[in-house]
Design a protein around this motif. Sequence first.
Motif, PDB file in Angstrom:
ATOM      1  N   THR A  40       0.847  -1.174   0.007  1.00 30.77           N
ATOM      2  CA  THR A  40       0.005  -0.027  -0.021  1.00 30.77           C
ATOM      3  C   THR A  40       0.760   1.252   0.114  1.00 30.77           C
ATOM      4  O   THR A  40       0.269   2.561   0.104  1.00 30.77           O
ATOM      5  CB  THR A  40      -0.931  -0.062   1.218  1.00 30.77           C
TER       6      THR A  40
ATOM      7  N   SER B  16       3.156   4.314  -1.254  1.00 26.01           N
ATOM      8  CA  SER B  16       2.891   4.911  -2.426  1.00 26.01           C
ATOM      9  C   SER B  16       3.961   4.672  -3.544  1.00 26.01           C
ATOM     10  O   SER B  16       3.763   4.606  -4.892  1.00 26.01           O
ATOM     11  CB  SER B  16       2.758   6.604  -2.462  1.00 26.01           C
TER      12      SER B  16
ATOM     13  N   TRP C 178       5.406   1.976  -4.119  1.00 20.58           N
ATOM     14  CA  TRP C 178       5.315   0.469  -4.772  1.00 20.58           C
ATOM     15  C   TRP C 178       4.179   0.855  -5.951  1.00 20.58           C
ATOM     16  O   TRP C 178       4.203   0.204  -6.992  1.00 20.58           O
ATOM     17  CB  TRP C 178       4.932  -0.520  -3.898  1.00 20.58           C
ATOM     18  N   LEU C 179       3.049   1.546  -5.529  1.00 18.85           N
ATOM     19  CA  LEU C 179       2.077   1.795  -6.190  1.00 18.85           C
ATOM     20  C   LEU C 179       2.518   2.663  -7.688  1.00 18.85           C
ATOM     21  O   LEU C 179       2.124   2.679  -8.567  1.00 18.85           O
ATOM     22  CB  LEU C 179       0.973   2.452  -5.738  1.00 18.85           C
ATOM     23  N   HIS C 180       3.455   3.500  -7.401  1.00 20.98           N
ATOM     24  CA  HIS C 180       4.118   4.267  -8.411  1.00 20.98           C
ATOM     25  C   HIS C 180       4.924   3.407  -9.178  1.00 20.98           C
ATOM     26  O   HIS C 180       4.963   3.677 -10.602  1.00 20.98           O
ATOM     27  CB  HIS C 180       4.866   5.473  -8.121  1.00 20.98           C
TER      28      HIS C 180
ATOM     29  N   TYR D 137       0.126   2.841 -10.626  1.00 19.18           N
ATOM     30  CA  TYR D 137      -1.222   2.925 -10.091  1.00 19.18           C
ATOM     31  C   TYR D 137      -1.418   4.345 -10.009  1.00 19.18           C
ATOM     32  O   TYR D 137      -1.077   5.062  -9.105  1.00 19.18           O
ATOM     33  CB  TYR D 137      -1.348   2.282  -8.765  1.00 19.18           C
ATOM     34  N   HIS D 138      -2.326   4.816 -10.951  1.00 19.48           N
ATOM     35  CA  HIS D 138      -2.988   6.191 -10.899  1.00 19.48           C
ATOM     36  C   HIS D 138      -4.374   6.192 -11.325  1.00 19.48           C
ATOM     37  O   HIS D 138      -5.088   5.200 -12.064  1.00 19.48           O
ATOM     38  CB  HIS D 138      -2.045   6.936 -11.940  1.00 19.48           C
TER      39      HIS D 138
ATOM     40  N   TYR E 216      -8.970   3.262 -10.334  1.00 15.44           N
ATOM     41  CA  TYR E 216      -7.479   3.238  -9.617  1.00 15.44           C
ATOM     42  C   TYR E 216      -6.952   1.879  -9.899  1.00 15.44           C
ATOM     43  O   TYR E 216      -7.261   0.903  -9.242  1.00 15.44           O
ATOM     44  CB  TYR E 216      -7.649   3.661  -8.100  1.00 15.44           C
ATOM     45  N   GLU E 217      -6.171   1.881 -10.936  1.00 15.26           N
ATOM     46  CA  GLU E 217      -5.562   0.604 -11.276  1.00 15.26           C
ATOM     47  C   GLU E 217      -4.348   0.862 -12.042  1.00 15.26           C
ATOM     48  O   GLU E 217      -3.771   2.239 -12.286  1.00 15.26           O
ATOM     49  CB  GLU E 217      -6.297  -0.269 -12.076  1.00 15.26           C
ATOM     50  N   SER E 218      -3.484  -0.146 -12.418  1.00 17.28           N
ATOM     51  CA  SER E 218      -2.279   0.402 -13.104  1.00 17.28           C
ATOM     52  C   SER E 218      -2.616   0.785 -14.766  1.00 17.28           C
ATOM     53  O   SER E 218      -3.568   0.211 -15.167  1.00 17.28           O
ATOM     54  CB  SER E 218      -1.384  -0.822 -13.347  1.00 17.28           C
TER      55      SER E 218
ATOM     56  N   PRO F 133      -2.165  -4.693  -6.371  1.00 17.57           N
ATOM     57  CA  PRO F 133      -1.005  -4.444  -6.027  1.00 17.57           C
ATOM     58  C   PRO F 133      -0.190  -5.498  -5.213  1.00 17.57           C
ATOM     59  O   PRO F 133       1.072  -5.590  -5.250  1.00 17.57           O
ATOM     60  CB  PRO F 133      -0.700  -3.069  -5.659  1.00 17.57           C
TER      61      PRO F 133
END
Length: 674
Positions: free
Chosen positions: A68, A70, A72-74, A78-79, A87-89, A106
């Motif tokens: 979770t 940020s 890793w999401l970047h 994921y935006h 909200y997904e890749s 994620p």
Amino acid sequence: MAPAFPSDRFSMVIALQHSFVSHCISSLSIILALIPAMLCLATTSAAEIANPSNRDGITPALLQQVATESTWLHLLHYHRAGLLASYESQVDDDEFFFSPEGVTDPEAELKATIAAFERDAEAGATDAAAQCRFPARFHWLSQRIDALKSLKVDCAEFQAWSDKIGGRGLSLIFPAAFINSPSSMFGHTLIRVDRGEDSNPLLDYAVNYAANANAEEDPLLFSIKGLAGGYPGIVSIVPYYEKVKEYHFLESRNVWEYELKVTQPEVDQFVRHVWEMRHVEMDYYFFTENCSYQLLALLDASSDRFDFTDEFLVRAIPGDTVRILVEAGRIGETEFRASASAELEEVSGQLNRDQIAAVRHYIEGPPQDPEAWLARLREDGLNADDEASRALLDTAYRYARFLAARKKVSEPGLGRKTIQLLSSRSKLGTAAVRSKSRPAVRDDEGHETLRLESSAGFAADEPYLEFGVRPAFHDLLDPVSGYPPGASLEMFRLRLRQALSEDAALRIHDLTFIDIDSRSPVSALDRPLSWGIAFGLIRESTYEPLAPYIQPSAGITYALDGATPDPASRGLTRGWLLTARINGSLRAHRDIASGFALAAGPELGLLRQSDQVSILLEAAQHFRLAGRESDPSSAGLHVAWHFNKSLQLRVSAEYQDDTAARGWGGSTGFYVAF
């Protein structure tokens, strides 16, 4: 009677059949024996993904926490871009994910990624290993999960590529808006990976994101497909000098270079992530997930300090993305590279009209020796001294390059002339060479692109109130600093009108999908086309139907009274631009008489732009070509007083003579940009 089958052959056939059956049974037994092992292997792989490691410190709670974060999401991109987007890749390439659910989950991708790292490390893989394909993921995860550090393998191919890039810093590159290219009408951004102070920036590498489209594709079709995500976007790494050549010569665009305030570890992580994204496809959206947005996404993935993409949910204008970095304090020194046409304009400003005519005749005429040409000009009183010779040779050389690159002139003699000009110029030294002045206002320092409008007015003796919004970008009456003079580009402008008569309702007055207006003045060495195109929906009067329209135009623009772009402000501070064009108009609706109205005719316009007051005076006469019986004419005066770059007061007076509306109208209102 059939012949008898020999008994020995019959015995041989029976023996072969028996052998074949025995072999099949034996093979089947082996396959059946392997099935449990295969099932066990499959079960183990699934278990590895669900619980990627039994190493000390990797717990379900830690995995849930890391998944979770940020960064890793970047790293997974994921935006959310767009009001209706989930909200997904944003990556649309299955090869980017280890888990089948990686695009939406994620944590599942985290577990699958760690399992892949462990599997490849145990197998002794090198360049084909998961961590060599995704070095940015491995580097960041190994900082968060100590147990992964022992899995590091040798990635020789990536290391060689990284050493070639040689990142010691990053610079954001912002070429100015290019009104003649749909993909660059708002400008463009890319990131240069700087090798350091001892390196020539032109030899550094640039990271670019762009739509993978056919360069010869129709501009209108490109715009429509670009708005709908009809192209794959590709990250590419190219030598910076190639991009400078493209912008400087081929498109004649000024370029701003911004040093980014980043640390060495952030530069290294940026380079690692670019390696991961080299062959990955993402849907390209002209208004949201475009070049500037995805470059911010690359920056976000390189540091825990960065989270820029969340600022752009609905639209991402290149200039606005630069402003975000400026406001965040991430911009250091800035440099300016003038375009080829700007340099030509600057150097030709040292010559008088007769000298410029002589340059044009020399370059466009038959081959002749430059020194003999200078000697003849000296006899004609057009070349007084060495300083004049330098200016003549500099202008001739730049004009030849301009013709070759911008005008696509490919005459063999032109190349020989440029070499001869350089040879003659080298004999006169470097004194008295003038370079393009750096504008006092950068392109990112102009007005904001989102604008709200509120005005009151009257049309056909009926008063009204009007409210509007314009998501992008700039029009002729806006403050000109930071934008191309004589150019306008608006998209998705909406105006609502409330007539003040009894029982009148708030209605859409017009919705402009796109409105482009280019009024570049001719010069002694260039004659650009002044053109425009607009299409959308509009009511010609309050009670007319909302009808689709398209309005193309083409003509020429002249600078009057010495009106020239001022290098200090990039705006016109004196004089007027006179534009003469042929304007066409097509409207269609079942409630219009004859169902449509097609007309064309001359249009004249006078324009003065500055950061204090902008004035536009226009008059047009259309003649019916087909459809509704009408020869519409119109005239208007529009004045904008700029209190600052964000707030302006506009006053307009218009006369219209048409079957749908006839008479005077006017309005006054405030326009706020933010």
